[in-house]
Motif scaffolding. Structure first.
Motif, PDB file in Angstrom:
ATOM      1  N   LEU A   1      -2.888   3.579  -8.846  1.00  0.00           N
ATOM      2  CA  LEU A   1      -1.851   3.080  -7.946  1.00  0.00           C
ATOM      3  C   LEU A   1      -0.665   4.024  -7.868  1.00  0.00           C
ATOM      4  O   LEU A   1      -0.059   4.164  -6.811  1.00  0.00           O
TER       5      LEU A   1
ATOM      6  N   SER B   1      -4.089   1.026  -3.270  1.00  0.00           N
ATOM      7  CA  SER B   1      -2.818   0.511  -2.745  1.00  0.00           C
ATOM      8  C   SER B   1      -2.526  -0.884  -3.254  1.00  0.00           C
ATOM      9  O   SER B   1      -3.429  -1.674  -3.507  1.00  0.00           O
ATOM     10  N   TYR B   2      -1.259  -1.185  -3.425  1.00  0.00           N
ATOM     11  CA  TYR B   2      -0.807  -2.556  -3.396  1.00  0.00           C
ATOM     12  C   TYR B   2      -0.031  -2.659  -2.075  1.00  0.00           C
ATOM     13  O   TYR B   2      -0.464  -3.309  -1.161  1.00  0.00           O
ATOM     14  N   TRP B   3       1.025  -1.886  -1.955  1.00  0.00           N
ATOM     15  CA  TRP B   3       1.691  -1.744  -0.666  1.00  0.00           C
ATOM     16  C   TRP B   3       0.972  -0.682   0.142  1.00  0.00           C
ATOM     17  O   TRP B   3       0.559   0.340  -0.391  1.00  0.00           O
ATOM     18  N   LYS B   4       0.809  -0.920   1.420  1.00  0.00           N
ATOM     19  CA  LYS B   4       0.110   0.016   2.289  1.00  0.00           C
ATOM     20  C   LYS B   4       0.789   1.386   2.249  1.00  0.00           C
ATOM     21  O   LYS B   4       2.015   1.480   2.210  1.00  0.00           O
ATOM     22  N   LEU B   5      -0.022   2.414   2.307  1.00  0.00           N
ATOM     23  CA  LEU B   5       0.496   3.783   2.283  1.00  0.00           C
ATOM     24  C   LEU B   5       0.373   4.385   3.671  1.00  0.00           C
ATOM     25  O   LEU B   5      -0.632   4.188   4.350  1.00  0.00           O
TER      26      LEU B   5
END
Lengths: 294, 294, 294, 294
Positions: free
Chosen positions: A85, A111-115
């Motif tokens: 991550l 990802s956790y938050w979109k990249l």
């Protein structure tokens, strides 16, 4: 950067665990790797998706690399998977793998938050700058949550020294077309979607990244050989023979189904790590039947 | 299990980091929490999605819990977010948070390999068995890769002692309808999709889980108050005023956009952790404009 | 029912119109059909999706059938497309086509309201009962709004006398796998997704239903010949040569792009019917360039 | 162009048919319309999606317009639905409806081949130029295959004289937000997604386009009245009472389910036209139960 491309099967071992969350089962891991080496692979890739890399503690992962280097012993190229991550963690793993004697890295952003593309590019740049090992960029949106379109993949191979191969596991054949076209056929790409193996090779994939040899032995390698020999009918017949197993292990999750299958075949590789649960009941019977009729 | 439900805003702080990957910026974290406490929240939830929990090392996460407990100091309930790939890690965090003095947990399963309902249920059962804290089950498929349908959420509240609230962040209003219907309106659910705040409250959500108060102060709390007072027109007018900011922070990723907004408003909370990159260029200007016209 | 399956290209003409909504341009339609007959097709299918069947008045459609029968003149099998919202209209067209001398029907259900499998089955049953012509069942969810899964397609071939072939245009290669498996390889299926032509043939498709020969001459037939000869590399090289045109005509809509391309190649076939608009501007230039470099 | 907007329920009758494909059952159609007029509608819209307009022959459609004008008799505005594949057919219907005495048109483009925005715009321009009646532009991608985003809808209202209202049936609440924002709240929009009725009104919809009054009488009108009176709790309670029926008729297809429901309630309106089949078996029992508990 262009290395001699690997032609054929890149085989993925599962990672066996001891009971009670007590770490890697080293003896079992060696057995799994020895069995894979007998399936005619062009390379072996440890600690990938099938290897439950995502569920390993840092020390476990490091021990896994050491075990893999030792067991493969230079017989074929040894690839190490890195899916992290944070960029810092990916860089640290790349350095460790190089020191431990890996031949190549396979890197997937998670990802956790979109990249966005700038963030993905910078992530790969940082990893590549931290190692002299060649890198296969790995796209698998279903597991990682990051979807890298062909244009980005090709651009990273072109612009980031050290990245030279592409593994495409989205299961979208049109992306393979696009990689071929965008690179004028010069960037080797590998298919990671098991149930697309026949068509990916038809479309020009350089190889097939797969955990299937754990259960299907050298039959995946034979599929590639048929394609190479222009034996389309034999390739198709073999593919349709393998397809029920390929589909089953894709749909059921590789660690879960491959570990269950190994146990059915007498190679005890333990259970997947929780929250994953061992295959049981009707689905286990289905797999037993599928393997018996191979 | 039924606790007195929290009515209104559950506010989510970002987690500020020191430069050079040197851990949490403790002073900045306290400033963020103090500012949030002034926005009229019904509760504060640290180390959630907005708090970049996924990118923290274990020791950082633990320190974050301690800082949160201390800064909130019992003024409102303190909720701690737990999102882990393995059940073992989630259990360990639940135990730590309870010892550290948290009032409640919010638990989201995170996937690499897809989980079936049995696996998800067992994950929550294990976490709930490890703690006496009440648990809010949190569904956010876009970030976590796990999608829990309403029937599963309701079943877990009914069958697992300790789970009593639902946070729904899929952004699908029909799921809120289903939760209401499946539970005969008895299980409080919270909306976590910022750009759906008005309609979720109309549909009967007990509250709104949001990082928006970091940038919008007590306006989110005011929206709930309008709904409670039957002031539908004022609620709607306020919602449409807030909507451009809500949509912007959803689309741009909460850590990235909220940290940028805090900086614009003079509360320095640092940058998100790599591979996330600070907001810049045209998008930063858009946010500046949006905040200036609130 | 099993007829000798058609192996190779099933070619689809566009339907040229006179200006001012004055009906089919009969001379132009004959030119289009004559040109198609020179592209080495195994069969010709008039009044399909590419033939703007959906936009024809009843009398125009009937005249189109007569013209097709006359122009094809038994040189290859003549297939007539039927895509109707009501069962009554589909039955009437089937009877007309049989009387007019067609060799085969291709039938696609069209939806406004979604149809369940019982409704779809009964629709095909009614059409098949109304004619002695063999029927190819045609699945194309993107245009028709009806999506028939492989199991339904195979079941209809097995259970409805007169239905013997499948055209699959969903563009999902896994559905072709499923048709092969569900029928033990005994039901011939045809690929209607142009940009999937190579892989569909690799997967065992009996042929390729395509409007591409209007613009690409006998090259599509050559692709099939390469596959039949086990010349996988030549097949792949040819496919990648054709792919930019195939992708363009799929993405731009067949009537619009094929009519524009025919005009560029000197075979005037008019404009598509409104609301469809003739290709213009930058997209027209792109097509000109693509055709020039074939 | 701005007319006094219609506030509240726009009610949609089904179109009853005689047996043996023998045209509209005129007496039954009058009964359906009379019953609808008793449900407190703000307007009545005939020959829409629920009215099986797509399955009518041209002469049947014309007769339906005449019957509707006569039966509604000026008691409320009479809207006529037009959904055609070709622009020529839509223009002809618009002219007919105006001559026959309709008060307004509701126009939905229908696709076989995908339409781009220029094509959709020109389609509406042509229809609007052919009539003096005001036009409601209707977006319903699930039935029509054409998806018009909010920006296009708003632009057509602004730029095409005669188009003044929007009906949004995509079921995406964010599109209603966008219409509100893009038009600064000046363009009245109506919700056509039954199971979103509560939230659409909360978000500012001017009314609800629905066939539900056929089965639910004046309860939909009462929902709007509660919202207008700021009685949010009563609105919510009523909505959740209606929701099982609303969801059932949406999921089962309006003509099929509403005609079945009318029969259960003693108003015989015949069966839907084939390939649609009358509701039967377990689903019919479900509807019977749902209506009995209203």
């Amino acid at each position: 950067m262009q290395h001699t491309p690997i032609r054929g099967i890149i085989a993925y071992p599962v990672t066996p665990f001891l009971a009670d969350d007590a770490g890697i089962d080293e003896a079992a891991f060696r057995r799994v790797l020895d069995a894979l080496l007998a399936t005619d692979p062009a390379a072996i890739a440890i600690l990938g998706s099938a290897g439950e890399s995502a569920y390993l503690r840092e020390a476990e992962w490091q021990r896994g690399v050491e075990l893999g280097v030792e067991a493969v012993g230079g017989k074929v190229p040894l690839i190490v998977g890195i899916g992290e991550l944070t960029t810092a963690a990916a860089v640290a793993k790349a350095r460790f793998a190089e020191r431990a004697g890996a031949d190549r890295l396979m890197v997937i952003p998670v990802s956790y938050w979109k990249l966005d593309e700038t963030e993905i590019f910078a992530h790969f740049e940082a990893v590549a700058a931290a190692t002299d090992l060649p890198i296969m960029v790995y796209n698998n949106p279903a597991t990682s949550g990051v979807d890298m379109p062909p244009a980005l993949l090709v651009r990273m191979v072109r612009e980031i020294p050290g990245i030279d191969l592409i593994k495409e596991s989205s299961g979208d054949i049109h992306r393979m077309h696009a990689i071929h076209e965008l690179s004028d056929g010069t960037i080797p790409f590998y298919n990671g979607a098991n149930h697309l193996a026949l068509e990916a090779l038809a479309a020009g994939a350089q190889g097939w990244c797969t955990a299937a040899p754990n259960l299907l032995g050298s039959q995946p390698a034979r599929l590639v050989a048929h394609i190479d020999a222009g034996e389309m009918e034999q390739a198709r017949a073999l593919f349709y023979t393998l397809l029920p197993v390929l589909r089953f292990i894709v749909q059921g999750g590789l660690p879960t189904t491959v570990k269950a299958g190994l146990r059915l075949q007498g190679l005890e590789a333990g259970d997947p790590r929780r929250p994953l649960r061992p295959l049981a009941g009707e689905r286990l019977e289905t797999l037993r039947h599928l393997l018996a009729t191979q």
